[in-house]
Design an enzyme around this catalytic site. Structure first.
Site: not given
Ligand SMILES: O=C(O)c1cc(C(=O)O)c2c(n1)C(=O)C(=O)c1cc(C(=O)O)[nH]c1-2
Length: 573
Positions: A177, A261, A303
């Protein structure tokens, strides 16, 4: 590691987060069973002194329970002969800046244990949130070595549990992230020296593809794709971290895990398949080389990080006993592969509410998408199921080899998703999407399901008010134990799903139960301490549904049922 393998099969102990190399999370103990589980009572408890989410579970080795906490990652060795006594404790000094770059609470998925070897003592391994891997003498708590694995200045933290295989300890990474390029690393148990490191993206040498990579399934893709499936240098900040669970086959000497991801979440910023994010890996334990890699969600738009549970089983496929790997992915599909060569045996939906994909083509291995639920700029995609949390996130599931059933804790959450553009800045959040999550079409946020991983049939299903975040533990007493976010530990009849027992804990659960035997008596233990990504429902602005990366929308109710806490609770008859 033969000694660890042997120890993991003695059901008096619980020596790995995954219980054993196959990650069955299944115990042959049956003193506690469907006829008497309703008499289970608290035996003792222990507070770690830390709030925040307590993931994973304690380890039990020869009369000692090893308990860990989320950041600041304290470790306690407790004498099971006298749980009043802390044999040793380790309280690391860490850079508190790590807290600010952890995406989803300051969790830690647990410790690993290595029995004494030729050139090292029995060792406990701890991953610290600030990116350090620590080896402690299991008898004394003395620090044996400490290595830096991840750099928090780049946004890379460590929440994954270390995993001991052969003479190595395997460690992943977090931070997709924040645009971290993910890798897995093997360190030598004895001195922490790096044995190998393998990336998810970039040149083949970095990803470490073997000469016969994907030979059995060339259509999965073979060479050069870690660069060619990205535009320009996007692979350098392209994610693919691994913070979930590992499994190991000591006969094949192969390690299995998933890469997560691609970064950022906004897919318009990274055209291409983004290999090898979202991939199930089968790697040689000695060299780290990949024998196969199967990408489940090429060019992810939601995601659906694929780092979850890898359950190994031996079952008949077309009449032939086959070594299998079953993986309930975040994207709502359960994949069963032949774990020798990566052949796709089956891929089926957790339930028919999964809508981003119509089905997986078993010939090509590719998902056949429904464009209605794709994401793109200047558009808010609505009603996507699963949400970014996935129908299955970080829980460890269990597999009963006699019933040939997996027991899975499921999230049943959907979402709206709107992307936005943003620049990359090292060490800062690099997401680029606004999300709002809410319960899926079945009306509740969670379920427990019993599943055959080969046929794709479900034997039974029970509904839970909240997501079943921590996973399940099965026993030969025909029981499935699990914890709930609102703070119950429950036992179901594994044949029918019928609820036989529950007990309300001081705080919600995001870890998994374990069971062990001490002085002839069977115990069940579980961490309480709500948190993790769903725990945002306790700490963020509950009026803003997009807070906590969209999770507040789904979990704002949680604060009416439980509050933060942290510790272990132990039960016996
Ligand atoms: O991409 C990453 O590196 C990364 C790391 C983590 C983590 O380390 O906890 C999570 C996630 N992603 C993630 O996508 C996610 O859903 C998630 C849930 C949790 C949790 O502990 O509840 N951690 C993480």
């Amino acid at each position: 590691n033969q000694a660890l393998d042997k120890l993991s099969k003695q059901n008096t102990n619980w020596v790995m987060q995954t219980k054993d190399y196959s990650s069955t999370h299944y115990s042959e103990l049956y003193d506690i069973n469907i006829t008497n589980v309703q008499n289970l009572k608290p035996a003792w408890s222990f507070s770690t002194g830390v709030l925040n989410g307590h993931e994973g579970g304690p380890l039990v080795v020869d009369g000692i329970m090893y308990v860990h906490s989320p950041y600041p990652n304290n470790v306690f060795a407790i004498d099971l002969n006298n749980p009043d006594k802390i044999l040793w404790q380790f309280k690391p000094k860490q850079n508190p800046a790590a807290r600010a770059v952890a995406c989803c609470d300051v969790v830690n998925r647990g410790l690993a244990y290595a029995p004494q070897g030729k050139d090292y003592p029995a060792t406990i391994f701890l991953n610290q949130l600030d990116g350090h891997v620590v080896a402690l003498n299991a008898k004394t708590g003395e620090l044996l070595w400490k290595m830096e694995n991840s750099d928090i200045a780049m946004g890379s933290t460590l929440t994954v549990a270390p995993f001991v295989a052969e003479d190595k300890v395997i460690v992943g990474t977090s931070g997709a992230e924040l645009g971290v390029r993910g890798y897995a690393t093997a360190y030598n148990i004895k001195d922490g020296k790096q044995a190998w490191r393998v990336y998810a993206t970039g040149p083949d040498e970095d990803i470490k593809l073997s000469k016969d990579f994907n030979k059995a399934n060339p259509h999965y893709g073979q060479f050069g794709l870690g660069l060619k499936t990205w535009e320009g240098d996007a692979w350098k900040i392209g994610g693919g971290t691994n913070w979930g669970w590992y499994a190991y086959d000591p006969d094949l000497r192969m390690l299995y895990y998933g890469s997560g991801n691609p970064a950022p979440w906004n897919e318009t910023m990274r055209p291409g398949d983004n290999k090898w994010t979202m991939t199930i890996w089968g790697r040689d334990i000695e060299t780290g080389e990949a024998k196969f890699g199967y990408q489940k969600t090429p060019h992810d738009e939601w995601d659906y990080a694929g780092v979850n549970y890898m359950g190994l089983s031996e079952q008949k496929v077309n009449g032939k006993m086959t070594k299998l790997l079953t993986h309930p992915d975040r994207n709502g599909i359960v994949y069963t592969l032949n774990r020798e060569n990566g052949d796709l045996v089956n891929a089926f939906k957790i339930d028919n509410t999964v809508n981003w994909v119509k089905h997986v083509d078993l010939k090509t291995g590719l998902p056949v998408r429904d464009p209605e639920y794709s994401t793109r700029m200047d558009h808010e995609a609505k009603g996507i199921c699963p949400s970014a949390m996935g129908y299955h996130n970080q829980g460890i599931e269990s597999y009963d080899p006699n019933k040939q059933l997996f027991f899975m804790g499921v999230n049943h959450i959907c979402m709206d998703w709107e992307p936005f553009m943003l620049p990359y800045r090292a060490g800062q959040f690099f997401v680029g999407a606004t999300l709002n999550m809410y319960p899926g079409p079945k009306g509740t946020l969670g379920q427990v399901k019993a599943m055959n991983g080969v046929t794709g049939e479900f034997e039974w299903e029970v509904q839970e008010k909240f997501a079943v975040w921590g996973g399940t533990t099965a026993t030969a007493g025909d029981l499935v134990f699990y914890g709930t976010l609102d703070g119950y530990i429950k036992a179901l009849n594994s044949k029918t799903g019928e609820e036989l027992w529950k007990f309300k804990l001081p705080s919600g659960v995001i870890g998994h139960p374990i069971t062990y035997k001490h002085e002839g008596k069977q115990y069940v233990a579980i961490y309480y301490g709500v948190g993790g990504w769903p725990g945002v429902g306790l700490v963020f602005d509950l009026k803003d549904p997009s807070a906590g990366l969209g999770a507040v929308g789904a979990f704002k109710e949680l604060a009416h049922h439980t509050q933060m806490g942290g510790g272990v609770m132990v039960f016996s008859l």
